[in-house]
Scaffold this active site. Sequence first.
Site, PDB file in Angstrom:
ATOM      1  NE  ARG A   1      84.056  41.334  46.013  1.00 40.39           N
ATOM      2  CZ  ARG A   1      84.923  42.236  46.423  1.00 40.39           C
ATOM      3  NH1 ARG A   1      85.548  43.007  45.532  1.00 40.39           N
ATOM      4  NH2 ARG A   1      85.181  42.393  47.701  1.00 40.39           N
TER       5      ARG A   1
ATOM      6  CB  CYS B   1      86.274  40.099  57.936  1.00 41.79           C
ATOM      7  SG  CYS B   1      87.110  40.663  56.431  1.00 41.79           S
TER       8      CYS B   1
ATOM      9  CB  SER C   1      80.163  39.309  53.336  1.00 40.59           C
ATOM     10  OG  SER C   1      81.306  38.521  53.058  1.00 40.59           O
ATOM     11  CG  HIS C   2      86.270  42.681  52.852  1.00 38.75           C
ATOM     12  ND1 HIS C   2      86.202  43.373  51.659  1.00 38.75           N
ATOM     13  CD2 HIS C   2      87.377  43.161  53.494  1.00 38.75           C
ATOM     14  CE1 HIS C   2      87.207  44.229  51.587  1.00 38.75           C
ATOM     15  NE2 HIS C   2      87.930  44.120  52.679  1.00 38.75           N
ATOM     16  CB  ALA C   3      82.964  37.429  50.301  1.00 41.41           C
TER      17      ALA C   3
END
Length: 227
Positions: free
Chosen positions: A14, A27, A195-197
Amino acid sequence: MAEIRPIDMEHWPRAAHYRRFTEENPCAVTMTDDVDVTELRRACKASGRSFYLSVLWLVSAALNAHEEFRLTEVDASDLPAPVPAVWDVIHPAHNVFHEESETYTGTFSLFSPDPVLFMERAAEDVERAKRLTIPAVPTPPNVFDASCVPWRHFTHAGALTDAPSLSPLVVWGGFRETEVRGKAVTLMPLSVTISHAAADGFHLARFLNEVEEAGCALAGSMGGVRL
């Protein structure tokens, strides 16, 4: 004592997604859906167990089962910016509502894979918080936010911030009685934001599915000697 494991960015699948959603386009991602709690609600009523604490354990167990929900960041002296790491365990930080003042006190409960032990501890945490008037008790760093909004069935919940958190926010709401294929069911909205992270839609959908499935298993165990 909680432990942190730094992530090896060179071998983390990831890594590119993490950089994209922390450096280029920060975001959050959120998902809300109804989960079937028919059997769990029935089992809690029959056994005298707390439905609220049962759901709190379910979401805690589902989050702890997956690395993407246990992410944090740590400072490294030899690097220009914090690096991602993984907690070995995270605990729910949740709110106890004060009806007389329409305020709440935030508390936290230590997670345990044993639902009985967890609910016994959490019940004590709730009782202590009921006697407090402060906004929140001090919490450890390895917590996630969990909130119950029982006064309304909703179709969306989340948090808007300038810095999306790597720690998940989980919210559940009031019941909705309906009929599915001729069978009466009880549905409860459940929302997760992060978090999209850290995660994508796949991970959020898996979380919702696992909470629903584990709820049925927990309901079945309430008829046994453990509960």
